[in-house]
Design an enzyme around this catalytic site. Sequence first.
Site, PDB file in Angstrom:
ATOM      1  N   ARG A   1       6.955 -10.245 -14.435  1.00  0.00           N
ATOM      2  CA  ARG A   1       7.973 -11.222 -14.010  1.00  0.00           C
ATOM      3  C   ARG A   1       8.424 -12.039 -15.216  1.00  0.00           C
ATOM      4  O   ARG A   1       9.627 -12.215 -15.454  1.00  0.00           O
ATOM      5  CB  ARG A   1       7.394 -12.132 -12.919  1.00  0.00           C
TER       6      ARG A   1
ATOM      7  N   SER B   1      -5.077  -7.648  -2.647  1.00  0.00           N
ATOM      8  CA  SER B   1      -4.952  -8.620  -1.553  1.00  0.00           C
ATOM      9  C   SER B   1      -5.112 -10.047  -2.084  1.00  0.00           C
ATOM     10  O   SER B   1      -5.908 -10.295  -2.989  1.00  0.00           O
ATOM     11  CB  SER B   1      -6.022  -8.362  -0.491  1.00  0.00           C
ATOM     12  N   ASN B   2      -4.383 -10.967  -1.484  1.00  0.00           N
ATOM     13  CA  ASN B   2      -4.403 -12.370  -1.906  1.00  0.00           C
ATOM     14  C   ASN B   2      -5.237 -13.261  -0.981  1.00  0.00           C
ATOM     15  O   ASN B   2      -5.412 -12.911   0.182  1.00  0.00           O
ATOM     16  CB  ASN B   2      -2.963 -12.891  -1.933  1.00  0.00           C
TER      17      ASN B   2
ATOM     18  N   ASN C   1      -7.940 -12.922   5.101  1.00  0.00           N
ATOM     19  CA  ASN C   1      -8.059 -11.813   4.159  1.00  0.00           C
ATOM     20  C   ASN C   1      -9.483 -11.628   3.637  1.00  0.00           C
ATOM     21  O   ASN C   1      -9.893 -10.504   3.329  1.00  0.00           O
ATOM     22  CB  ASN C   1      -7.050 -11.978   3.016  1.00  0.00           C
TER      23      ASN C   1
ATOM     24  N   GLY D   1       0.802  -1.214   0.000  1.00  0.00           N
ATOM     25  CA  GLY D   1       0.000   0.000   0.000  1.00  0.00           C
ATOM     26  C   GLY D   1       0.836   1.265   0.000  1.00  0.00           C
ATOM     27  O   GLY D   1       0.590   2.191  -0.784  1.00  0.00           O
TER      28      GLY D   1
ATOM     29  N   HIS E   1      -4.058 -16.238 -10.125  1.00  0.00           N
ATOM     30  CA  HIS E   1      -2.780 -15.747  -9.601  1.00  0.00           C
ATOM     31  C   HIS E   1      -2.233 -16.802  -8.639  1.00  0.00           C
ATOM     32  O   HIS E   1      -2.316 -16.673  -7.436  1.00  0.00           O
ATOM     33  CB  HIS E   1      -3.025 -14.422  -8.880  1.00  0.00           C
TER      34      HIS E   1
HETATM   35  N1  APR Z   1      -8.404  -2.239   6.974  1.00  0.00           N
HETATM   36  C1  APR Z   1      -7.328  -1.560   6.552  1.00  0.00           C
HETATM   37  N2  APR Z   1      -6.076  -2.048   6.618  1.00  0.00           N
HETATM   38  C2  APR Z   1      -5.919  -3.267   7.138  1.00  0.00           C
HETATM   39  C3  APR Z   1      -7.008  -4.052   7.598  1.00  0.00           C
HETATM   40  C4  APR Z   1      -8.306  -3.487   7.494  1.00  0.00           C
HETATM   41  N3  APR Z   1      -9.395  -4.140   7.893  1.00  0.00           N
HETATM   42  N4  APR Z   1      -6.515  -5.216   8.051  1.00  0.00           N
HETATM   43  C5  APR Z   1      -5.188  -5.191   7.876  1.00  0.00           C
HETATM   44  N5  APR Z   1      -4.818  -4.013   7.333  1.00  0.00           N
HETATM   45  C6  APR Z   1      -3.475  -3.540   7.007  1.00  0.00           C
HETATM   46  C7  APR Z   1      -2.426  -3.946   8.031  1.00  0.00           C
HETATM   47  O1  APR Z   1      -2.525  -3.158   9.204  1.00  0.00           O
HETATM   48  C8  APR Z   1      -1.137  -3.696   7.258  1.00  0.00           C
HETATM   49  O2  APR Z   1      -0.623  -2.389   7.471  1.00  0.00           O
HETATM   50  O3  APR Z   1      -2.996  -4.095   5.792  1.00  0.00           O
HETATM   51  C9  APR Z   1      -1.574  -3.865   5.797  1.00  0.00           C
HETATM   52  C10 APR Z   1      -0.890  -5.019   5.090  1.00  0.00           C
HETATM   53  O4  APR Z   1       0.435  -4.693   4.968  1.00  0.00           O
HETATM   54  P1  APR Z   1       1.631  -5.764   4.993  1.00  0.00           P
HETATM   55  O5  APR Z   1       1.457  -6.674   6.142  1.00  0.00           O
HETATM   56  O6  APR Z   1       2.910  -5.026   4.810  1.00  0.00           O
HETATM   57  O7  APR Z   1       1.326  -6.671   3.684  1.00  0.00           O
HETATM   58  P2  APR Z   1       1.705  -6.298   2.154  1.00  0.00           P
HETATM   59  O8  APR Z   1       3.023  -6.855   1.832  1.00  0.00           O
HETATM   60  O9  APR Z   1       1.443  -4.865   1.922  1.00  0.00           O
HETATM   61  O10 APR Z   1       0.622  -7.191   1.402  1.00  0.00           O
HETATM   62  C11 APR Z   1      -0.753  -6.862   1.460  1.00  0.00           C
HETATM   63  O11 APR Z   1      -1.181  -7.594  -0.782  1.00  0.00           O
HETATM   64  O12 APR Z   1       0.202  -8.652  -2.299  1.00  0.00           O
HETATM   65  C12 APR Z   1      -0.802  -8.822  -1.361  1.00  0.00           C
HETATM   66  O13 APR Z   1      -0.467 -11.076  -0.539  1.00  0.00           O
HETATM   67  C13 APR Z   1      -0.363  -9.708  -0.208  1.00  0.00           C
HETATM   68  O14 APR Z   1      -2.540  -9.986   0.756  1.00  0.00           O
HETATM   69  C14 APR Z   1      -1.323  -9.291   0.862  1.00  0.00           C
HETATM   70  C15 APR Z   1      -1.549  -7.802   0.574  1.00  0.00           C
END
Ligand code: APR
Length: 309
Positions: free
Chosen positions: A152, A120-121, A96, A14, A176
Amino acid sequence: MLNRITVVGAGNVGATTAQRLAEKELARQIVLVDVIDGVPQGKGLDLWESAPIEGFDSRLVGTNDYAATENSDIVVITAGIARKPGMSRDDLLNTNAGIVKQVSEHVKRSSPNAIVIVVSNPLDVMSWVAMKTTGFPRERVIGMAGVLDTARFRSFIAEALDVSVRDIQAMVLGGHGDTMVPLLSYTSVSGIPVTQLLDKAKLDAIVQRTRGGGGEIVKFLKTGSAYYAPSSAAVQMCEAIAFDQKRILPCAAWLQGEYGHEGIFLGVPCKLGRSGLEQILQVTLTDEERSALAKSADAVREPMAAVSL
Ligand code: APR
């Protein structure tokens, strides 16, 4: 320039997405939302303070409150947990699904006309959760996967041939996951079929590496999953929409009979413009590609059936 793009989830994907959106000035305002108090605010402010140096005028705002996201033109959903070594994307399913459902309820209320890009995945299932929860038409809920998988694939081909990545045209379809379908019959190097330049063994190895591309990064990082290329891919989709580019990009779209499948999100060639998904292009596939796509569709249906909405 759009008025407002919201990125939900201020984690790795994000925050990097917000950075790329701002540096390309795709909207007057980029809003970063997360449930953790202080994280979107801190990252939003830090990014905004880079604006005088990078020279962009997009205003970045971080918040825990959807009020600041009202009437966004595009909402990119990256909220959720990421993979750790040994996990498949499907291991993220129930956690998720709950998160994407909650986010989608907010999006429906605060930005009823937005185009939603799901990151998200497991991607294909989360796109369905977002479409079902928002009630938005399929034109306005699009999954980001194919652009990343194709990037990729293109980077590996460019590396093998020692040529510019710019000259590799390709398309990866399907879900995916491990069953994704890189289309060798449509892969070329400045129009030259790739099969004339690389032998079968090399191409097979590249296809396998592409399928495991996300896992390769997870194995290196150990604490999370890829985010530089995923954010680039999401932003390319936003750019196509913001500038009404009518780009043909592989995206996860809700199928209604296209390619012989319906009632699932699957990666197919899409035309993206200001209205979102403007067309699904149906191209001729080889028998092998068609059966690989069917197998990939089955691999999406299975986790979908495990989610109750
Ligand atoms: N509302 C908003 N944000 C949320 C919520 C929610 N209900 N639940 C979780 N989050 C936030 C978390 O607080 C965290 O900051 O989502 C963020 C996820 O960030 P990371 O853990 O760094 O994960 P990231 O690598 O960004 O991946 C996010 O994208 O590529 C996909 O598989 C990956 O599903 C994953 C998603």
